[in-house]
Enzyme design. Sequence first.
Site, mmCIF file in Angstrom:
data_model
loop_
_atom_site.group_PDB
_atom_site.id
_atom_site.type_symbol
_atom_site.label_atom_id
_atom_site.label_comp_id
_atom_site.label_asym_id
_atom_site.label_seq_id
_atom_site.Cartn_x
_atom_site.Cartn_y
_atom_site.Cartn_z
ATOM 1 N N LYS A 1 -50.422 -16.759 -15.196
ATOM 2 C CA LYS A 1 -50.713 -15.680 -16.149
ATOM 3 C C LYS A 1 -50.156 -16.040 -17.528
ATOM 4 C CE LYS A 1 -49.649 -11.729 -14.581
ATOM 5 N NZ LYS A 1 -49.132 -10.428 -14.177
ATOM 6 N N ASP B 1 -41.113 -3.884 -14.883
ATOM 7 C CA ASP B 1 -42.192 -3.910 -13.880
ATOM 8 C C ASP B 1 -42.051 -2.575 -13.148
ATOM 9 O OD1 ASP B 1 -44.250 -5.906 -12.482
ATOM 10 O OD2 ASP B 1 -43.227 -4.906 -10.850
ATOM 11 N N GLN C 1 -46.969 -15.333 -12.082
ATOM 12 C CA GLN C 1 -46.565 -15.264 -13.488
ATOM 13 C C GLN C 1 -46.724 -16.617 -14.198
ATOM 14 O OE1 GLN C 1 -44.952 -11.980 -14.237
ATOM 15 N NE2 GLN C 1 -45.603 -12.508 -16.294
ATOM 16 N N LYS D 1 -39.628 -14.092 -12.103
ATOM 17 C CA LYS D 1 -39.657 -12.671 -11.728
ATOM 18 C C LYS D 1 -38.317 -12.333 -11.096
ATOM 19 C CE LYS D 1 -42.485 -9.108 -11.821
ATOM 20 N NZ LYS D 1 -43.568 -8.772 -12.758
ATOM 21 N N ASN E 1 -46.660 3.129 -15.835
ATOM 22 C CA ASN E 1 -46.902 2.571 -17.165
ATOM 23 C C ASN E 1 -48.312 1.984 -17.302
ATOM 24 O OD1 ASN E 1 -46.785 -0.309 -18.698
ATOM 25 N ND2 ASN E 1 -45.719 1.281 -19.853
ATOM 26 N N LYS F 1 -40.109 -16.378 -18.052
ATOM 27 C CA LYS F 1 -40.467 -15.045 -18.539
ATOM 28 C C LYS F 1 -41.157 -14.296 -17.424
ATOM 29 C CE LYS F 1 -41.123 -12.020 -21.870
ATOM 30 N NZ LYS F 1 -40.283 -11.107 -21.063
ATOM 31 N N SER G 1 -45.039 -9.057 -24.740
ATOM 32 C CA SER G 1 -43.625 -9.430 -24.646
ATOM 33 C C SER G 1 -43.384 -10.714 -25.440
ATOM 34 C CB SER G 1 -43.220 -9.662 -23.188
ATOM 35 O OG SER G 1 -42.908 -8.440 -22.559
HETATM 36 P P1 NDP Z 1 -44.502 1.955 -12.642
HETATM 37 O O1 NDP Z 1 -43.257 1.974 -11.861
HETATM 38 O O2 NDP Z 1 -44.517 2.470 -14.014
HETATM 39 O O3 NDP Z 1 -45.677 2.684 -11.831
HETATM 40 C C1 NDP Z 1 -46.052 2.284 -10.562
HETATM 41 C C2 NDP Z 1 -47.089 3.256 -10.034
HETATM 42 O O4 NDP Z 1 -47.631 2.740 -8.829
HETATM 43 C C3 NDP Z 1 -46.516 4.619 -9.704
HETATM 44 O O5 NDP Z 1 -47.495 5.598 -9.880
HETATM 45 C C4 NDP Z 1 -46.145 4.462 -8.232
HETATM 46 O O6 NDP Z 1 -46.105 5.690 -7.523
HETATM 47 C C5 NDP Z 1 -47.281 3.611 -7.738
HETATM 48 N N1 NDP Z 1 -46.806 2.791 -6.599
HETATM 49 C C6 NDP Z 1 -45.841 1.843 -6.629
HETATM 50 N N2 NDP Z 1 -45.631 1.321 -5.412
HETATM 51 C C7 NDP Z 1 -46.475 1.968 -4.608
HETATM 52 C C8 NDP Z 1 -46.742 1.881 -3.218
HETATM 53 N N3 NDP Z 1 -46.081 1.026 -2.423
HETATM 54 N N4 NDP Z 1 -47.712 2.691 -2.739
HETATM 55 C C9 NDP Z 1 -48.387 3.548 -3.536
HETATM 56 N N5 NDP Z 1 -48.175 3.672 -4.856
HETATM 57 C C10 NDP Z 1 -47.225 2.904 -5.384
HETATM 58 O O7 NDP Z 1 -44.981 0.401 -12.618
HETATM 59 P P2 NDP Z 1 -46.014 -0.333 -13.573
HETATM 60 O O8 NDP Z 1 -47.081 0.591 -14.011
HETATM 61 O O9 NDP Z 1 -45.219 -1.070 -14.583
HETATM 62 O O10 NDP Z 1 -46.605 -1.440 -12.579
HETATM 63 C C11 NDP Z 1 -47.773 -1.204 -11.779
HETATM 64 C C12 NDP Z 1 -48.364 -2.546 -11.369
HETATM 65 O O11 NDP Z 1 -48.705 -3.298 -12.550
HETATM 66 C C13 NDP Z 1 -47.447 -3.462 -10.557
HETATM 67 O O12 NDP Z 1 -48.218 -4.210 -9.654
HETATM 68 C C14 NDP Z 1 -46.875 -4.396 -11.618
HETATM 69 O O13 NDP Z 1 -46.443 -5.623 -11.063
HETATM 70 C C15 NDP Z 1 -48.105 -4.586 -12.492
HETATM 71 N N6 NDP Z 1 -47.847 -5.061 -13.841
HETATM 72 C C16 NDP Z 1 -47.028 -4.357 -14.697
HETATM 73 C C17 NDP Z 1 -46.822 -4.815 -15.966
HETATM 74 C C18 NDP Z 1 -46.040 -4.023 -16.965
HETATM 75 O O14 NDP Z 1 -46.047 -4.415 -18.143
HETATM 76 N N7 NDP Z 1 -45.385 -2.939 -16.596
HETATM 77 C C19 NDP Z 1 -47.390 -6.099 -16.433
HETATM 78 C C20 NDP Z 1 -48.308 -6.701 -15.504
HETATM 79 C C21 NDP Z 1 -48.490 -6.197 -14.250
HETATM 80 P P3 NDP Z 1 -44.655 6.293 -7.123
HETATM 81 O O15 NDP Z 1 -44.049 6.745 -8.401
HETATM 82 O O16 NDP Z 1 -44.966 7.389 -6.188
HETATM 83 O O17 NDP Z 1 -43.899 5.164 -6.470
#
Ligand code: NDP
Length: 447
Positions: free
Chosen positions: A116, A168, A113, A128, A243, A92, A379
């Site tokens: 976690k 993600d 993961q 992943k 997100n 997962k 999830s």
């Molecule tokens: P999204 O794609 O929804 O959002 C990512 C955000 O981070 C955007 O604002 C993006 O900006 C910014 N970002 C991504 N890469 C970069 C970078 N290299 N430099 C600067 N800003 C960046 O992703 P999530 O919110 O789902 O995920 C965010 C983090 O949370 C990740 O590390 C993910 O692994 C972790 N996570 C997510 C989970 C989930 O349920 N979604 C669960 C557990 C952890 P821009 O749009 O400009 O790229």
Amino acid sequence: MALTEGLESIFQDVIKRNPGEAEFHQAVREVLESLGPVLVKYPEFAESKIIERICEPERQTIFRVPWQDDRGEVQINRGFRVQFNSALGPYKGGLRFHPSVYLGIIKFLGFEQIFKNSLTGLPIGGAKGGSDFDPKGKSDNEIMRFCQSFMTELWRIIGEHTDVPAGDIGVGGREIGYMFGQYKRLTNKFEAGVLTGKGLVYGGSQVRTEATGYGCVYFVEEMMKAHKNGLKGKKIIVSGSGNVAIYTHEKATELGGKVIAMSDSNGVIIDEKGINLDTIKTLKEVERRRIKDYCEYHKGAKFVANGNIWDLQCDVAFPSATQNELTGKDAKKLIKGGCIAVGEGANMPSTPEAVHTFIEAGTLYGPGKAANAGGVATSGLEMQQNAARDAWSFEATDTRLHSIMKNVYQICSEAAEEFGAPGNMVVGANIAGFIKVARAMTAHGIV
Ligand code: NDP
């Protein structure tokens, strides 16, 4: 931090066997740094080489993803799925679509993961996947064609009892929908439990969208409560605006905090009155625009192009964008500015120097593998509902999520205490997550 001789030798072997995968090395080292005392208490784990086995993915798949853009031009991306460990349940873990994706990123995320998922208390293994595809600026049709091509390879190795991907970075409800549609078509089965993060009308769970952000805030609130403190009245910074960031803002605000800054990869917005979340949701979830456009709607707000969000002063920080976004220098600035708590919504957002700086300063620090476990936990709840052909209410699901996050905090806290590092959530999360997986692997024999 130095490793014991045995663990150092395991680590050197990981580097040799996985050359050029810096993020994976970093994630492994961080876990190994906590495990010395565990091997003293449970020498049988060393004898049966549990750590060496845990560092080697059970299976890794890399595949070609060809698709046509709107001009008819052929594009080729690379797809990945690393099925890391299935000792506790079906693999997962999410799928990431971002140009920076390569095997080392997927392996670091898959490795994290494992622990976690173990901490959630649910029967799920660790995996992943993703692609170096960049969804930014693509039309809906291009996204759909890409997702269909990606699933045309991925479907062979996933299934509700085998491997259950989710979202993600770059993979949200829209992408999950397209991938689910293609899986259904290829297999001729409505196998709801094969993906999570689905839309509510076809088997998704209430609270899954909110879960990672809400869960991270629940974890931090728990950590602060143990120190007779809380988010009420606190000045908060949340990096990112995806997100995780959006629903971190929502719950932190509900609990009385004020979020004054958010970001995306182009810069930082600051609104001392409190960032208006409705505007962010419209810009990011509906119109898919850049964060600087926030200032068109809120004249008092400021945009700093390519700014560093950690230059700002706050009481509580939620790094919620990406790996290694917060350095040792940033950690020092935050502490100097009065930051008392950090909750990692993102995976491994703090560099090793930043982590050590927070721990040494006594900052309340919730590492990603514990603090952001609410996403995968929900999830897991989505899988339960799919298996039972049931759908729970928002309140019932949120109550389960809240109690899971309290429990994650509790078991990390107890493990930290038991192994001589009271209050250290890094040690607590690594040890509590590891022991459960190690026990299951021991029970299964050498497989
Ligand atoms: P999204 O794609 O929804 O959002 C990512 C955000 O981070 C955007 O604002 C993006 O900006 C910014 N970002 C991504 N890469 C970069 C970078 N290299 N430099 C600067 N800003 C960046 O992703 P999530 O919110 O789902 O995920 C965010 C983090 O949370 C990740 O590390 C993910 O692994 C972790 N996570 C997510 C989970 C989930 O349920 N979604 C669960 C557990 C952890 P821009 O749009 O400009 O790229």
